[in-house]
Design an enzyme around this catalytic site. Structure first.
Site, mmCIF file in Angstrom:
data_model
loop_
_atom_site.group_PDB
_atom_site.id
_atom_site.type_symbol
_atom_site.label_atom_id
_atom_site.label_comp_id
_atom_site.label_asym_id
_atom_site.label_seq_id
_atom_site.Cartn_x
_atom_site.Cartn_y
_atom_site.Cartn_z
ATOM 1 N N HIS A 1 -8.361 1.210 -3.939
ATOM 2 C CA HIS A 1 -9.274 0.934 -2.814
ATOM 3 C C HIS A 1 -9.951 2.249 -2.429
ATOM 4 O O HIS A 1 -9.325 3.116 -1.821
ATOM 5 C CB HIS A 1 -8.431 0.345 -1.667
ATOM 6 C CG HIS A 1 -9.189 0.123 -0.389
ATOM 7 N ND1 HIS A 1 -8.552 -0.100 0.814
ATOM 8 C CD2 HIS A 1 -10.519 0.084 -0.122
ATOM 9 C CE1 HIS A 1 -9.456 -0.275 1.761
ATOM 10 N NE2 HIS A 1 -10.655 -0.158 1.228
ATOM 11 N N MET B 1 -8.812 8.068 0.184
ATOM 12 C CA MET B 1 -9.644 8.443 1.338
ATOM 13 C C MET B 1 -10.170 9.856 1.139
ATOM 14 O O MET B 1 -9.441 10.724 0.659
ATOM 15 C CB MET B 1 -8.807 8.393 2.621
ATOM 16 C CG MET B 1 -8.154 7.051 2.863
ATOM 17 S SD MET B 1 -7.300 7.025 4.450
ATOM 18 C CE MET B 1 -6.460 5.445 4.334
ATOM 19 N N MET C 1 -12.046 4.398 -0.290
ATOM 20 C CA MET C 1 -12.666 4.585 1.036
ATOM 21 C C MET C 1 -13.356 5.938 1.000
ATOM 22 O O MET C 1 -12.898 6.915 1.608
ATOM 23 C CB MET C 1 -11.579 4.515 2.124
ATOM 24 C CG MET C 1 -11.066 3.099 2.346
ATOM 25 S SD MET C 1 -9.464 3.076 3.155
ATOM 26 C CE MET C 1 -8.401 3.281 1.740
ATOM 27 N N HIS D 1 -1.235 -1.211 -4.337
ATOM 28 C CA HIS D 1 -2.502 -0.911 -3.676
ATOM 29 C C HIS D 1 -2.563 0.593 -3.372
ATOM 30 O O HIS D 1 -1.704 1.127 -2.665
ATOM 31 C CB HIS D 1 -2.584 -1.733 -2.388
ATOM 32 C CG HIS D 1 -3.870 -1.622 -1.644
ATOM 33 N ND1 HIS D 1 -5.003 -2.343 -1.975
ATOM 34 C CD2 HIS D 1 -4.207 -0.873 -0.565
ATOM 35 C CE1 HIS D 1 -5.975 -2.047 -1.124
ATOM 36 N NE2 HIS D 1 -5.529 -1.146 -0.257
ATOM 37 N N SER E 1 0.843 -1.197 0.000
ATOM 38 C CA SER E 1 0.000 0.000 0.000
ATOM 39 C C SER E 1 0.878 1.246 0.000
ATOM 40 O O SER E 1 1.701 1.428 0.898
ATOM 41 C CB SER E 1 -0.886 0.018 1.244
ATOM 42 O OG SER E 1 -1.400 1.329 1.421
ATOM 43 N N MET F 1 -11.412 -6.313 5.140
ATOM 44 C CA MET F 1 -10.583 -5.415 5.962
ATOM 45 C C MET F 1 -10.237 -6.110 7.280
ATOM 46 O O MET F 1 -11.112 -6.645 7.965
ATOM 47 C CB MET F 1 -11.323 -4.109 6.267
ATOM 48 C CG MET F 1 -11.552 -3.192 5.076
ATOM 49 S SD MET F 1 -10.077 -2.761 4.131
ATOM 50 C CE MET F 1 -9.081 -1.923 5.363
ATOM 51 N N ASP G 1 -6.590 -6.716 3.978
ATOM 52 C CA ASP G 1 -5.950 -5.393 4.054
ATOM 53 C C ASP G 1 -5.964 -4.887 5.491
ATOM 54 O O ASP G 1 -7.030 -4.653 6.056
ATOM 55 C CB ASP G 1 -6.720 -4.434 3.142
ATOM 56 C CG ASP G 1 -6.120 -3.045 3.091
ATOM 57 O OD1 ASP G 1 -5.026 -2.832 3.649
ATOM 58 O OD2 ASP G 1 -6.761 -2.174 2.475
ATOM 59 N N ASP H 1 -4.620 3.603 -1.740
ATOM 60 C CA ASP H 1 -5.656 3.892 -0.753
ATOM 61 C C ASP H 1 -6.205 5.307 -0.934
ATOM 62 O O ASP H 1 -5.546 6.284 -0.592
ATOM 63 C CB ASP H 1 -5.088 3.738 0.655
ATOM 64 C CG ASP H 1 -4.980 2.284 1.070
ATOM 65 O OD1 ASP H 1 -5.975 1.549 0.893
ATOM 66 O OD2 ASP H 1 -3.911 1.881 1.565
HETATM 67 C C1 DX5 Z 1 -6.179 1.174 5.798
HETATM 68 C C2 DX5 Z 1 -5.729 0.988 4.366
HETATM 69 C C3 DX5 Z 1 -4.659 -0.035 4.253
HETATM 70 C C4 DX5 Z 1 -3.399 0.350 4.983
HETATM 71 C C5 DX5 Z 1 -2.596 -0.871 5.273
HETATM 72 O O1 DX5 Z 1 -7.078 2.200 5.845
HETATM 73 O O2 DX5 Z 1 -6.803 0.586 3.562
HETATM 74 O O3 DX5 Z 1 -4.396 -0.356 2.906
HETATM 75 O O4 DX5 Z 1 -2.613 1.233 4.272
HETATM 76 O O5 DX5 Z 1 -1.485 -0.487 6.031
HETATM 77 P P1 DX5 Z 1 -0.827 -1.488 7.053
HETATM 78 O O6 DX5 Z 1 -0.350 -2.668 6.265
HETATM 79 O O7 DX5 Z 1 0.299 -0.690 7.635
HETATM 80 O O8 DX5 Z 1 -1.866 -1.860 8.048
HETATM 81 ZN ZN ZN Z 2 -6.375 -0.354 1.510
#
Ligand code: DX5
Ligand code: ZN
Length: 220
Positions: free
Chosen positions: A65, A36, A67, A32, A7, A141, A180, A34
């Site tokens: 991903h 947000m 969010m 990956h 990620s 998750m 994840d 992320d």
């Molecule tokens: C959490 C994200 C993950 C996160 C994982 O909100 O969706 O992808 O970056 O990070 P680690 O592996 O450090 O938990």
């Molecule tokens: Zn993620």
């Protein structure tokens, strides 16, 4: 086949291009991303422009991903930016309408992009069984989304097992099941044994002194 999906939430945002190239060089299978929005989860990370900027720097698939609330409004931007797969949260979709999740997955597919549904640790994966037929991947998750570096929530293993069993039951036994959050060098084996084959790892990869070694260990 097990795929490791580092990620970039844990990457150096001021040197993203270099980090992307390192990931490919050190054996990552998927990147990956992320996304947000500051509403579905507290922080804001980045949008389609980041995905567009990293697209030419790697041949690895970009796993976006989302969010975010109202994911349908953003699909076009990430598809145009070059995402290979886009995943959306059941929780964000279901609060809009019971059909919103399936419609969103169909919208993603209409751009020729792979799609997936995501469940939080406190959402039973059974809630997304009705869309397994259209999903290329499901994402379980193992932390509450929003931050990297959190502790793995073990009940996610049960969710992965249930997802794998149901996928087999409907004749999609080889479907990608991604996990994840909180995966590290110590618990990666348990995660693989539960039936996850796409393993996201942020801090465990980026904080490792030996990034290639960390990726190889997570892959098993
Ligand atoms: C959490 C994200 C993950 C996160 C994982 O909100 O969706 O992808 O970056 O990070 P680690 O592996 O450090 O938990
Ligand atoms: Zn993620």
């Amino acid at each position: 086949m097990i795929k490791v999906a580092p990620s970039i939430l844990s990457a150096n945002f001021a040197a993203m291009g270099e980090d992307i190239k390192k990931l490919q060089k050190f054996g990552a299978d998927v990147i990956h991303c992320d996304v947000m929005d500051g509403t579905f989860v507290g922080p804001i990370t980045f949008g389609g422009q980041m995905v567009k900027a990293i697209r030419p720097l790697t041949t690895l698939p970009l796993d976006v991903h989302l969010m975010i609330e109202h994911p349908q409004t953003q699909i076009k931007f990430f598809a145009d930016a070059g995402a290979d797969i886009i995943t959306v949260h059941y929780e964000a979709c279901n609060k809009i309408s019971p059909t919103y999740l399936r419609e969103t997955l169909q919208l993603i597919k209409s751009y020729g992009v792979k799609c997936g549904a995501v469940v939080n640790p406190d959402t039973d994966v059974e809630n997304i069984f009705p869309v397994f037929d259209i999903c290329d991947m499901v994402l379980i998750m193992s932390v509450f989304p929003g931050y990297g570096g959190q502790k793995f929530i073990p009940t996610a293993l049960e969710q992965v097992k249930k997802a794998r069993e149901y996928a087999i039951k409907i004749g999609k036994g080889d479907m990608d099941i991604e996990i994840d959050g909180g995966v590290n060098l110590q618990n990666a084996q348990t995660v693989r044994e539960a039936g996850a084959n796409v393993i996201v790892a942020g801090s465990a990869v980026f904080n490792a002194e030996d990034m290639a070694g960390a990726i190889a260990t997570i892959k098993g």
